[in-house]
Design an enzyme around this catalytic site. Structure first.
Site, short mmCIF file in Angstrom:
data_model
loop_
_atom_site.label_atom_id
_atom_site.label_comp_id
_atom_site.label_asym_id
_atom_site.label_seq_id
_atom_site.Cartn_x
_atom_site.Cartn_y
_atom_site.Cartn_z
N ASP A 1 -7.40 -6.77 -22.96
CA ASP A 1 -6.19 -5.71 -23.14
C ASP A 1 -6.65 -4.46 -22.40
O ASP A 1 -7.63 -3.74 -22.98
CB ASP A 1 -6.00 -5.66 -24.66
CG ASP A 1 -4.66 -4.87 -24.91
OD1 ASP A 1 -3.93 -4.57 -23.97
OD2 ASP A 1 -4.36 -4.91 -26.05
N ASP B 1 -0.21 -6.04 -19.13
CA ASP B 1 -1.72 -5.29 -19.44
C ASP B 1 -2.39 -6.22 -20.27
O ASP B 1 -3.56 -5.71 -20.70
CB ASP B 1 -1.50 -3.81 -19.92
CG ASP B 1 -0.72 -3.89 -21.50
OD1 ASP B 1 -0.13 -4.82 -21.62
OD2 ASP B 1 -0.62 -2.57 -21.97
N GLU B 2 -2.25 -7.28 -20.47
CA GLU B 2 -3.10 -8.20 -21.41
C GLU B 2 -2.94 -9.64 -20.91
O GLU B 2 -1.89 -9.93 -20.63
CB GLU B 2 -2.95 -7.79 -22.89
CG GLU B 2 -1.41 -8.30 -23.32
CD GLU B 2 -1.23 -8.18 -24.86
OE1 GLU B 2 -2.21 -8.44 -25.62
OE2 GLU B 2 -0.32 -7.48 -25.08
#
Length: 403
Positions: free
Chosen positions: A17, A107-108
């Site tokens: 993350d 983003d993860e």
């Protein structure tokens, strides 16, 4: 396609993350911002650096409230193209580490590294090298949680922030989870947290000791069963790859200033234009259009409509979206609008759907869509513009998370 995870007796699932993603990209690209409180977005803060979060800034938050908490913060406008490119660069590293990557958002992602022991070393050493590569090659901080399940790995990455690595060894999941506050569990929002607090339950361990039956009586059978399973670290889900998106969407923040109905409609038209092109480039069709609105008090509403036939036509999608907006306009006049978004859901592959035969021989809307797409691909997005958008400043869309 479902991919079986590696040895579940080993902590071999990673949750990676990126830390304060948008703000970190801004600090990476402008060295003067490093170490400074940074707010991304003016009217509404869509992201904040850890320096700003330390002063109490949260997202989303009205810009004036954020600046009152962090008067020395630097406010920057979002640059979504830069964030998209950074995301692609990071996911390239993920896929270089293992083919078993399940993206959750820009983003993860979850990564299964259980079968890489002889090639790449232990999951922890793989996670350590992954973090180093993201920092060295993309210039961004990333936190990684390592555990035997997706749920525990995600909780571990949250607990390891910022810029950390947290390994929950096999057999230690309960020991790790039970001291944590109940809000760390998926499905525990503000209302559920308050209801549990009123019942004297503040930690995951207290929730587990209550038992599934009593928890179900307090929260409802479905929620109680779900939360009890998580509290006992039960999460059999595998890391899945190759799964086609069930929806595509985009949204635009409008800020706190009052927008005219014409401005709001023009924003909707611009969103539909972009989504129609994305839909056709993916060779997909949509049958359900969902309008999402956020008001000045941060409350949200959705309106949706399902079509008789699936479509990839911009005009059909636009007409449906305008109808949904007209229905919601009384609420907008009363409460103001700070964000508008649209999702195209109920997607299907173009080749898998038998379309109705068009009886109107003069209907050339599909040909027009293809021609416009071709012109924009060759000469840029601004090559062809709808009349309602002429003279308006183009604002970038914020990608919506997949459903």
């Amino acid at each position: 396609m479902r991919i079986e995870a590696g040895n579940r007796q080993q902590a071999s699932i990673l949750h990676a993350d990126l830390d304060s993603f948008y703000a970190s990209v801004e600090q990476r690209d402008d060295p003067s911002l490093r170490g400074q409180p940074v707010l991304v977005g003016g009217g509404v803060v869509v992201a904040a650096s850890y320096e700003a979060k330390a002063l109490g800034v949260r997202c989303p938050m009205p810009g004036h409230e954020a600046r009152a908490l962090a008067p020395r913060a630097v406010t920057v406008s979002p640059r979504f193209e830069a964030y998209t490119q950074a995301s692609r660069d990071v996911f390239g590293i993920f896929h270089d580490v293992t083919p078993l990557v399940e993206g959750i958002s820009v983003d993860e992602a979850f990564l299964d590294v259980g079968g890489l022991g002889k090639i790449s070393g232990t999951p922890v050493s793989i996670a350590r090298r992954l973090r180093e590569r993201v920092r060295d090659e993309v210039g961004l901080p990333i936190t990684v949680g390592v555990a035997t399940s997706k749920f525990v790995a995600k909780v571990a990455s949250a607990a390891g922030k910022p810029d950390g690595l947290l390994h929950v060894t096999a057999g230690k999941e309960i020991e790790f989870l039970h001291p944590l506050p109940v809000r760390r569990l998926w499905g525990v929002g503000a209302k559920t947290e308050q209801r549990l607090h009123d019942a004297g339950i503040d930690t995951v361990g207290q929730m587990a000791s209550l038992g599934e039956e009593r928890l179900s009586a307090l929260l409802g059978r479905g929620t109680g069963r779900h939360l009890y399973s998580l509290a006992m670290a039960h999460d059999p889900r595998r890391v899945t790859t190759g799964k086609r998106r069930s929806s595509i969407g985009a949204q635009r923040a409008l800020g706190r200033r009052v927008k005219s109905e014409a401005d709001i409609e023009a924003t909707l038209v611009a969103i539909v234009d972009g989504l129609g092109r994305r839909l056709r480039s993916a060779d997909r069709l949509t049958r359900t259009i969902v309008l999402r609105l956020r008001f000045h008090d941060f409350e949200r509403v959705t309106r949706s409509r399902t079509l008789f036939e699936p479509t990839d036509g911009t005009e059909t999608i636009l007409a449906t979206a305008r109808g949904l907006l007209d229905e919601a306009m009384p609420l907008i006049r009363e409460r103001g609008c700070t964000l508008i978004g649209l999702s195209l859901t109920n997607l299907s592959d173009h080749s898998a759907v038998q379309l109705a035969i068009p009886f109107d021989g003069d209907d050339h809307a599909g040909e027009l869509d293809v021609a416009i797409d071709s012109l924009r691909t060759r000469f840029g997005k601004g090559a062809v513009t709808r009349g309602v958008l002429v003279g308006r400043r183009a604002m970038p869309d914020t990608p919506m998370l997949p459903d």
